[in-house]
Motif scaffolding. Sequence first.
Motif, PDB file in Angstrom:
ATOM      1  N   LEU A   1       3.221  10.632  -7.505  1.00 51.37           N
ATOM      2  CA  LEU A   1       3.985  10.873  -8.435  1.00 51.37           C
ATOM      3  C   LEU A   1       3.220  11.237  -9.634  1.00 51.37           C
ATOM      4  O   LEU A   1       3.410  12.236 -10.487  1.00 51.37           O
ATOM      5  CB  LEU A   1       5.290   9.905  -8.644  1.00 51.37           C
ATOM      6  N   ALA A   2       2.217  10.246  -9.998  1.00 55.47           N
ATOM      7  CA  ALA A   2       1.468  10.475 -11.134  1.00 55.47           C
ATOM      8  C   ALA A   2       0.574  11.664 -11.185  1.00 55.47           C
ATOM      9  O   ALA A   2       0.113  12.311 -11.937  1.00 55.47           O
ATOM     10  CB  ALA A   2       0.329   9.235 -11.110  1.00 55.47           C
ATOM     11  N   GLU A   3       0.240  11.862  -9.696  1.00 55.34           N
ATOM     12  CA  GLU A   3      -0.636  13.112  -9.465  1.00 55.34           C
ATOM     13  C   GLU A   3       0.111  14.397  -9.734  1.00 55.34           C
ATOM     14  O   GLU A   3      -0.356  15.216 -10.388  1.00 55.34           O
ATOM     15  CB  GLU A   3      -1.393  13.076  -7.960  1.00 55.34           C
TER      16      GLU A   3
ATOM     17  N   CYS B   1      -9.133  16.333 -14.511  1.00 59.04           N
ATOM     18  CA  CYS B   1      -8.951  15.034 -14.986  1.00 59.04           C
ATOM     19  C   CYS B   1      -8.989  14.481 -13.425  1.00 59.04           C
ATOM     20  O   CYS B   1      -8.868  14.571 -12.421  1.00 59.04           O
ATOM     21  CB  CYS B   1      -7.595  14.717 -15.658  1.00 59.04           C
ATOM     22  N   TYR B   2      -9.630  12.945 -13.875  1.00 55.97           N
ATOM     23  CA  TYR B   2      -9.806  12.014 -12.699  1.00 55.97           C
ATOM     24  C   TYR B   2      -8.879  10.722 -13.020  1.00 55.97           C
ATOM     25  O   TYR B   2      -9.096  10.149 -14.350  1.00 55.97           O
ATOM     26  CB  TYR B   2     -11.158  11.605 -12.574  1.00 55.97           C
ATOM     27  N   ALA B   3      -8.120  10.349 -12.061  1.00 59.18           N
ATOM     28  CA  ALA B   3      -7.275   8.880 -12.440  1.00 59.18           C
ATOM     29  C   ALA B   3      -7.655   7.961 -11.527  1.00 59.18           C
ATOM     30  O   ALA B   3      -7.728   8.355 -10.245  1.00 59.18           O
ATOM     31  CB  ALA B   3      -5.853   9.351 -12.588  1.00 59.18           C
ATOM     32  N   TYR B   4      -7.256   6.600 -11.837  1.00 52.68           N
ATOM     33  CA  TYR B   4      -7.439   5.897 -10.872  1.00 52.68           C
ATOM     34  C   TYR B   4      -7.000   4.398 -11.377  1.00 52.68           C
ATOM     35  O   TYR B   4      -6.505   4.252 -12.495  1.00 52.68           O
ATOM     36  CB  TYR B   4      -9.073   5.386 -10.791  1.00 52.68           C
ATOM     37  N   ILE B   5      -6.740   3.362 -10.575  1.00 53.31           N
ATOM     38  CA  ILE B   5      -6.233   2.044 -10.994  1.00 53.31           C
ATOM     39  C   ILE B   5      -7.432   1.321 -11.553  1.00 53.31           C
ATOM     40  O   ILE B   5      -8.271   0.696 -10.801  1.00 53.31           O
ATOM     41  CB  ILE B   5      -5.564   1.461  -9.816  1.00 53.31           C
TER      42      ILE B   5
ATOM     43  N   ASN C   1       0.920  -1.163  -0.106  1.00 50.20           N
ATOM     44  CA  ASN C   1       0.128  -0.043   0.037  1.00 50.20           C
ATOM     45  C   ASN C   1       0.822   1.504   0.187  1.00 50.20           C
ATOM     46  O   ASN C   1       0.461   2.301  -0.696  1.00 50.20           O
ATOM     47  CB  ASN C   1      -0.950  -0.190   1.157  1.00 50.20           C
ATOM     48  N   ALA C   2       1.961   1.290   1.011  1.00 50.90           N
ATOM     49  CA  ALA C   2       2.895   2.179   0.738  1.00 50.90           C
ATOM     50  C   ALA C   2       3.669   2.788  -0.574  1.00 50.90           C
ATOM     51  O   ALA C   2       3.674   3.780  -1.083  1.00 50.90           O
ATOM     52  CB  ALA C   2       3.876   2.115   1.571  1.00 50.90           C
ATOM     53  N   LEU C   3       3.884   1.508  -1.547  1.00 55.98           N
ATOM     54  CA  LEU C   3       4.438   1.557  -2.663  1.00 55.98           C
ATOM     55  C   LEU C   3       3.348   2.249  -3.951  1.00 55.98           C
ATOM     56  O   LEU C   3       3.556   3.078  -4.538  1.00 55.98           O
ATOM     57  CB  LEU C   3       4.981   0.389  -3.403  1.00 55.98           C
ATOM     58  N   VAL C   4       2.143   1.716  -3.433  1.00 58.18           N
ATOM     59  CA  VAL C   4       0.729   2.433  -4.306  1.00 58.18           C
ATOM     60  C   VAL C   4       0.885   3.794  -3.953  1.00 58.18           C
ATOM     61  O   VAL C   4       0.740   4.609  -5.163  1.00 58.18           O
ATOM     62  CB  VAL C   4      -0.372   1.606  -4.028  1.00 58.18           C
ATOM     63  N   SER C   5       0.788   4.306  -2.881  1.00 56.14           N
ATOM     64  CA  SER C   5       0.424   5.472  -2.513  1.00 56.14           C
ATOM     65  C   SER C   5       1.627   6.340  -2.970  1.00 56.14           C
ATOM     66  O   SER C   5       1.353   7.456  -3.698  1.00 56.14           O
ATOM     67  CB  SER C   5       0.551   5.733  -0.984  1.00 56.14           C
TER      68      SER C   5
ATOM     69  N   GLN D   1      -7.841  14.702  -9.310  1.00 61.42           N
ATOM     70  CA  GLN D   1      -8.169  13.592  -8.472  1.00 61.42           C
ATOM     71  C   GLN D   1      -7.414  12.444  -8.804  1.00 61.42           C
ATOM     72  O   GLN D   1      -7.807  11.695  -9.867  1.00 61.42           O
ATOM     73  CB  GLN D   1      -9.407  13.652  -8.164  1.00 61.42           C
ATOM     74  N   VAL D   2      -6.917  11.686  -7.910  1.00 58.51           N
ATOM     75  CA  VAL D   2      -6.476  10.492  -7.897  1.00 58.51           C
ATOM     76  C   VAL D   2      -6.765   9.452  -6.818  1.00 58.51           C
ATOM     77  O   VAL D   2      -6.583   9.718  -5.702  1.00 58.51           O
ATOM     78  CB  VAL D   2      -4.767  10.544  -8.226  1.00 58.51           C
ATOM     79  N   ASP D   3      -7.365   8.460  -7.539  1.00 58.76           N
ATOM     80  CA  ASP D   3      -8.025   7.245  -6.500  1.00 58.76           C
ATOM     81  C   ASP D   3      -7.324   5.957  -6.602  1.00 58.76           C
ATOM     82  O   ASP D   3      -6.974   5.681  -8.060  1.00 58.76           O
ATOM     83  CB  ASP D   3      -9.413   7.371  -6.129  1.00 58.76           C
TER      84      ASP D   3
END
Length: 656
Positions: free
Chosen positions: A265-267, A370-374, A256-260, A279-281
Amino acid sequence: MKNPKQIDSMGKLPGIREIEISKLEKSPLNARKTVSEAACDEMKASILTHGLLQNLVVTEGKKGKYLVIAGARRLEALKALQAEGHLPEDFAVPCRVELEEQAYEKSLAENVVRLAMHPADQFEAFAKLIELGQTAEQVATRFGITPRLVEQRMTLARVAPELIAAYRAEELTLDALMAFAVTDDHQKQISVYESLNDWQLKRPGEIRSILTEQLVEAEDKLVKFVGMNTYLDAGGTKRTDLFGEEVYLENPELLNALVSEKLKLAEKELQAEGWGWVQVDQEHDWRVTSGCSRLEAEPVDAPEELMAELKRLEEEQLAVGEQIDATEDEEELDRLNKRNDELDGLLDDLANQIAAYAKFDPEQMKLAGCYAYISHSGTFTVERGLVKREAKKALAKAAATHLDDDQPAEQPKGMPESLKRDLAAYRLGAAQVAIATNPAIAYDLLVFKVAKNALTMQGPSDGPNVSFSREFALYTGKDARDFLKAQIEPAAEDLPRGWLEAGTEADQFLAFQLLSDYQKQSLLAYCVAMTLQPKLDEGNQPTAYDVALAQTGVNVADHWRPTKDNFLSRVTKDHLLEVGRELIGGERGETWAAKNANEKKGDIASELQKAFSDPDRYGGTPEQIDRVKNWLPKGMAFMAAPEPKPAKAKKGKKAA
């Protein structure tokens, strides 16, 4: 004292002799007729490593030959080793010579009157060899088995001693023991073991699921997003289930830390593009985009090869979807679903590549975001050019901008027949629970069926089969059949069964008569429930079965909820949009469907699955949450319980 019959004609006792392998042949009296190739390989490895630990038993044959009556596997291994050059041509082995008249009985005795090593003893012994310094590969070579099998047995040896003791006492099956081996934490193993009921201990999948609920599967989208190598390089560890195909990550906090970190960085990169908001989720929240319009980018100038690949992948996914609807073979269905997931990931990657060639007006970008997500495939997905409601007027005033408000989707096409059969089976699971837990209704339904058959010779067309032949729903998918079994098992566990253990049928009947009325009614209700036939409510005139189900007051939604596997990935994208439109309701539902019309089917299915799995968190308003909790595909719900109509009084005969 030796049996006199064992003394040969010269007055000597049969004894041990060294006899050359070339003089030995398998006797037709040998009780062992079959020697598997694997068993022979194991024996060869053992003889090479440890020597011949047990002599052969033979009788004298003709022309100096000896016939082996006990030791066929050893003889075949010896001859194979000799043929491979491991043993010289004149190699002799110890043999006990017996009289021919007792040959078959002694051969049978050697193969039958022996006790194989208990599996628990075997895997503990293998673990001991490893402790003494041998590797898994060495042990495998010495015993003629695979290194994986050695590792599996070593893993079982590391299970908590209390569970191995339960396995020895036949309180735990080998499959269940293998499920507990998914973790080395003895305290956790014992805690889970003590918390489970007997029927749960018979379901290895449930044991494994409980033990791994704090771990992350390697196929999880977060693992795909970060990358397994990145996780391992950061000090993370993984564990492979040697008795399955799953790989688990043991450090979810690190993941989870690596994901955050990667999302942050992407944000920053998206903010650098010049958007008014970003917004990035981790998860796709449809509420972020449901009220947004979209800016039109300048025409995409993507390379032709990318556009051609996009067309090819979309055509392949369409073909795969048609094959999924048409096939009923479970292995083929698994392969197709796996390929469909792969195509989702490829299309996500390609969409992001193509999106990089789109250009937006810099001034308009300041009022949009823009809205980003996995995505469910682990791809970082970005939706650019989103215009919130409060910014629409300002954007329209700044420039005459055309906002892409999509038209509502057409009504979805009908469901495939294979899905209808499975939905009928899921509905049947709820129906069986409903009838099995309402003895009075089960009794009325059964007597009604019997009476109508007996009095009119034309019984009801559905409901229970009075012959009490159990309904197995054979033509449904494996998931649906497993669901049926899981639903009715708790009811079966509570049934009185002691009377079945009485000796004769007469004894069983006498014991049965001692049961209470409630116990008998419970048995009857269960039996009636097991005869129910799968069906969907097609909106036809209600039958007695429909009324009985309605009177139970059971809500099918309490037993079955839609997932990607059992429903969402098996209907068209238009159908999914209609489901979302119905759940959200009103103008917002129409807006949501319009904004998602260009989304990929897999992403829509993932979003809906998230809502169905946790309505209180992702369901929206209280009214929407209630709709999500109770939504069912058409035909699955039980009808509302009708009020009984009073019987009409017969008219009296006129007086003469």
